[in-house]
Write a protein that holds these residues in place. Structure first.
Motif, short mmCIF file in Angstrom:
data_model
loop_
_atom_site.label_atom_id
_atom_site.label_comp_id
_atom_site.label_asym_id
_atom_site.label_seq_id
_atom_site.Cartn_x
_atom_site.Cartn_y
_atom_site.Cartn_z
N ALA A 33 32.79 30.69 44.01
CA ALA A 33 31.99 31.75 44.01
C ALA A 33 32.98 33.00 44.02
CB ALA A 33 31.83 31.45 45.55
N GLU A 34 34.28 33.03 44.30
CA GLU A 34 35.10 34.02 43.79
C GLU A 34 35.32 34.31 42.52
OE1 GLU A 34 39.97 34.54 44.68
OE2 GLU A 34 38.70 33.67 46.23
N MET A 35 35.58 33.23 41.60
CA MET A 35 35.64 33.41 40.32
C MET A 35 34.41 33.92 39.78
SD MET A 35 34.48 31.81 37.27
CE MET A 35 34.28 30.18 37.96
N GLU A 36 33.27 33.39 40.04
CA GLU A 36 31.93 34.03 39.39
C GLU A 36 31.76 35.47 39.97
OE1 GLU A 36 28.94 31.15 40.30
OE2 GLU A 36 29.42 30.01 38.48
N LYS A 37 32.27 35.82 40.77
CA LYS A 37 31.82 37.09 41.59
C LYS A 37 32.76 38.12 40.66
CE LYS A 37 32.26 39.99 45.71
NZ LYS A 37 32.71 40.06 47.18
N ILE A 38 34.07 37.75 40.28
CA ILE A 38 34.89 38.62 39.60
C ILE A 38 34.43 38.58 38.13
CG2 ILE A 38 37.24 38.77 38.46
CD1 ILE A 38 38.37 37.56 41.06
N SER A 39 34.00 37.62 37.43
CA SER A 39 33.53 37.39 36.29
C SER A 39 32.15 38.21 35.94
CB SER A 39 33.59 35.96 35.58
OG SER A 39 32.47 35.51 36.19
N ARG A 40 31.22 38.19 36.86
CA ARG A 40 30.03 38.83 36.48
C ARG A 40 29.94 40.32 37.07
NH1 ARG A 40 26.46 34.00 39.16
NH2 ARG A 40 26.66 32.58 37.31
N ALA A 41 31.05 40.71 37.76
CA ALA A 41 31.09 42.27 38.07
C ALA A 41 31.16 42.83 36.70
CB ALA A 41 32.40 42.45 38.79
N VAL A 42 31.09 44.31 36.90
CA VAL A 42 31.11 45.40 35.88
C VAL A 42 32.70 45.97 35.96
CG1 VAL A 42 30.45 47.52 34.76
CG2 VAL A 42 28.78 45.73 35.77
N HIS A 43 33.41 46.03 34.74
CA HIS A 43 34.65 46.22 34.76
C HIS A 43 35.04 47.65 34.00
CE1 HIS A 43 36.55 42.50 36.52
NE2 HIS A 43 35.20 41.69 35.96
N ARG A 44 36.09 48.05 34.22
CA ARG A 44 36.22 49.41 33.53
C ARG A 44 36.70 48.97 31.73
NH1 ARG A 44 36.58 54.63 34.80
NH2 ARG A 44 36.66 53.60 37.27
N CYS A 45 36.25 49.83 30.97
CA CYS A 45 36.41 49.63 29.63
C CYS A 45 37.91 50.19 29.09
CB CYS A 45 35.37 50.32 28.63
SG CYS A 45 35.69 50.14 27.10
N PRO A 46 38.75 49.68 28.31
CA PRO A 46 40.17 50.14 28.32
C PRO A 46 39.97 51.43 27.09
CG PRO A 46 39.80 47.77 27.03
CD PRO A 46 38.59 48.22 28.23
N ARG A 47 38.88 51.32 26.46
CA ARG A 47 38.80 52.21 25.43
C ARG A 47 38.18 53.59 25.87
NH1 ARG A 47 35.98 51.04 19.85
NH2 ARG A 47 38.17 50.25 19.09
N CYS A 48 36.92 53.48 26.42
CA CYS A 48 36.16 54.79 26.83
C CYS A 48 36.14 54.83 28.26
CB CYS A 48 34.63 54.54 26.41
SG CYS A 48 33.76 53.37 27.33
N ASP A 49 36.96 54.07 29.11
CA ASP A 49 37.15 54.26 30.43
C ASP A 49 36.07 54.34 31.24
OD1 ASP A 49 39.42 54.25 32.21
OD2 ASP A 49 39.22 56.32 32.57
N THR A 50 34.94 53.72 30.96
CA THR A 50 33.65 53.89 31.97
C THR A 50 33.54 52.38 32.46
OG1 THR A 50 32.31 53.21 30.01
CG2 THR A 50 32.68 55.74 30.36
N GLY A 59 36.32 34.27 27.46
CA GLY A 59 37.40 35.23 27.10
C GLY A 59 36.96 36.36 26.28
N ILE A 60 35.51 36.65 26.09
CA ILE A 60 35.16 37.73 25.16
C ILE A 60 34.58 38.80 26.11
CG2 ILE A 60 33.52 38.21 23.23
CD1 ILE A 60 33.60 35.40 22.50
N TRP A 61 35.01 39.79 26.00
CA TRP A 61 34.41 41.00 26.71
C TRP A 61 33.90 42.21 25.77
CZ3 TRP A 61 34.44 40.45 32.00
CH2 TRP A 61 35.26 39.53 32.44
N GLY A 62 32.91 42.68 25.98
CA GLY A 62 32.39 43.64 25.25
C GLY A 62 31.92 44.92 26.14
N CYS A 63 32.08 46.22 25.83
CA CYS A 63 31.47 47.42 26.44
C CYS A 63 30.11 47.63 26.04
CB CYS A 63 32.46 48.50 26.23
SG CYS A 63 32.14 50.12 26.93
N ARG A 64 29.29 47.94 26.92
CA ARG A 64 27.86 48.50 26.72
C ARG A 64 27.78 49.74 25.98
NH1 ARG A 64 24.94 47.48 32.01
NH2 ARG A 64 27.05 47.98 32.99
N LYS A 65 28.85 50.53 26.60
CA LYS A 65 28.60 51.95 25.95
C LYS A 65 29.21 52.22 24.68
CE LYS A 65 29.80 56.63 27.25
NZ LYS A 65 30.63 57.61 28.06
#
Length: 101
Positions: A33-50, A59-65
């Motif tokens: 439950a803890e792992m899925e909560k972290i993985s399904r959360a929305v995180h901050r993009c390292p490029r556009c900082d949103t 292991g694959i992450w993508g920014c929607r913006k």
């Protein structure tokens, strides 16, 4: 004597691990439950900082913006090992340039 409303459920795990019911043990369900909560959360993009970074696959992450796609940790974009490595690079004074698309 305490009322039943004052007591908290000792082994009750709700959330995404609730689908397992009483199977697999309390700590395994809690960890999932803890792992899925972290993985399904929305995180901050390292490029556009949103806050628009989502997990696309293992292991694959993508920014929607901005559309930035990169490889990171399986369940979180930055692993603790990456943070240690970036801190060591920063202390050494080496300038790392990002590859332009």
């Amino acid at each position: 004597m305490a009322k039943s409303s004052d007591k908290s459920a000792k082994g009750k795990v709700t959330g995404s691990a609730g689908r397992f019911g009483c199977r697999y043990g309390r700590f395994v369900r809690k960890r999932v439950a803890e792992m899925e909560k972290i993985s399904r959360a929305v995180h901050r993009c390292p490029r556009c900082d949103t806050e628009s970074l989502q997990r696309k696959g293992t292991g694959i992450w993508g920014c929607r913006k901005c559309g930035y796609k990169f490889a990171g940790g399986a369940y979180q974009p930055e692993t603790p090992g990456l943070r240690v490595a970036l801190r060591a690079i920063e202390r050494s004074g080496v300038v790392v340039e990002e590859k332009k698309q």
